[in-house]
Design a protein around this motif. Structure first.
Motif, mmCIF file in Angstrom:
data_model
loop_
_atom_site.group_PDB
_atom_site.id
_atom_site.type_symbol
_atom_site.label_atom_id
_atom_site.label_comp_id
_atom_site.label_asym_id
_atom_site.label_seq_id
_atom_site.Cartn_x
_atom_site.Cartn_y
_atom_site.Cartn_z
ATOM 1 N N VAL A 143 0.871 -1.172 0.000
ATOM 2 C CA VAL A 143 0.000 0.000 0.000
ATOM 3 C C VAL A 143 0.909 1.223 0.000
ATOM 4 O O VAL A 143 1.501 1.569 1.028
ATOM 5 C CB VAL A 143 -0.917 0.006 1.238
ATOM 6 N N VAL A 144 1.041 1.871 -1.138
ATOM 7 C CA VAL A 144 1.967 2.994 -1.289
ATOM 8 C C VAL A 144 1.271 4.288 -0.890
ATOM 9 O O VAL A 144 0.178 4.587 -1.375
ATOM 10 C CB VAL A 144 2.485 3.095 -2.734
ATOM 11 N N VAL A 145 1.882 5.058 0.006
ATOM 12 C CA VAL A 145 1.250 6.301 0.454
ATOM 13 C C VAL A 145 1.161 7.276 -0.721
ATOM 14 O O VAL A 145 1.989 7.237 -1.639
ATOM 15 C CB VAL A 145 2.017 6.934 1.634
ATOM 16 N N PRO A 146 0.167 8.148 -0.718
ATOM 17 C CA PRO A 146 -0.041 9.043 -1.862
ATOM 18 C C PRO A 146 1.135 9.955 -2.176
ATOM 19 O O PRO A 146 1.435 10.218 -3.342
ATOM 20 C CB PRO A 146 -1.273 9.861 -1.450
ATOM 21 N N THR A 147 1.807 10.469 -1.162
ATOM 22 C CA THR A 147 2.890 11.423 -1.382
ATOM 23 C C THR A 147 4.240 10.724 -1.360
ATOM 24 O O THR A 147 4.603 10.093 -0.367
ATOM 25 C CB THR A 147 2.879 12.516 -0.298
ATOM 26 N N GLY A 148 4.974 10.807 -2.477
ATOM 27 C CA GLY A 148 6.354 10.348 -2.513
ATOM 28 C C GLY A 148 7.269 11.556 -2.335
ATOM 29 O O GLY A 148 6.853 12.701 -2.537
ATOM 30 N N VAL A 149 8.517 11.306 -1.973
ATOM 31 C CA VAL A 149 9.453 12.402 -1.723
ATOM 32 C C VAL A 149 10.688 12.227 -2.591
ATOM 33 O O VAL A 149 11.384 11.204 -2.502
ATOM 34 C CB VAL A 149 9.863 12.469 -0.239
ATOM 35 N N TYR A 150 10.945 13.234 -3.413
ATOM 36 C CA TYR A 150 12.158 13.252 -4.224
ATOM 37 C C TYR A 150 12.994 14.456 -3.793
ATOM 38 O O TYR A 150 12.466 15.572 -3.649
ATOM 39 C CB TYR A 150 11.825 13.376 -5.709
#
Length: 208
Positions: A143-150
């Motif tokens: 279950v991948v959280v909506p916000t990714g961080v780059y």
């Protein structure tokens, strides 16, 4: 509550590890709030497991350190995964770790909350989150959280990075807390416990 950070950084110190630490520093206490004790955090540095990862593909069995890392990931309540960007995608070491994990236990990440993150030299590679990392972990049933961080080189110290870290870590913490407090539906021992429809209908009919 257990939080595991998987870092594929190669250098020491590593901006990839630094990003993972920043995310964990926000997510760990938020996942257990209002309890002041934060979640237990473990960091897995993939560069230390590179040889064992390679051997897993040739002999079919993970070494002791790699097997311990696999167990930590499988037993975690949440994951933060961070990779440097190579050729506009995740690193080979990062992909190999999760390939080896899925060969050992294809359900290891099923239903597990995962926060995806990446580091790179330029903001042009930020699409790696949605074009590479998100599909990979969706395939692994996480279950991948909506916000990714780059985080590009110019992002360190900038206001925007702190905001993305806070938002993504909060989303992960909410999922971790929600899953830890969820209760399974009661199970019936057998189908015989279900009252047949005819009997329920008969009980509603007037008597006498």
């Amino acid at each position: 509550m257990r939080l595991v950070v998987v870092s594929a950084g190669l250098s020491v110190p590593s901006s990839t590890r630094l990003l993972g630490d920043r995310l964990a520093a926000v997510a760990a206490p938020a996942a257990t709030a209002p309890d002041p004790a934060p979640a237990d955090v473990r960091v897995i540095e993939l560069r230390d497991l590179a040889v064992e990862i390679a051997h897993t593909f040739t002999n079919g069995f993970p070494g002791r350190a790699l097997a311990d890392a696999f167990d930590a990931v499988a037993e975690a309540d949440g994951l933060i995964v961070v990779t440097p960007v190579f050729s506009a995608s995740y690193s080979g070491l990062f992909k190999s770790f999760f390939d080896a994990l899925s060969v050992t236990d294809e359900e290891a990440l099923a239903g597990k909350p995962v926060l995806i993150a990446a580091t790179g030299g330029t903001a042009r590679h930020s699409l790696v989150l949605d074009h590479a990392l998100r599909p990979l972990f969706a395939h692994l049933k996480a279950v991948v959280v909506p916000t990714g961080v780059y985080a590009a080189s110019e992002d360190w110290g900038a206001e925007g990075l702190d905001g993305r870290v806070t938002r993504a870590a909060g989303e992960l913490a909410a999922l971790m807390a929600g899953l830890s407090t969820a209760r399974p539906l009661p199970k019936r021992d057998s189908f015989e416990e279900v009252t047949p429809f005819e009997e329920r209908l008969a009980a509603l009919r007037p008597t006498g």
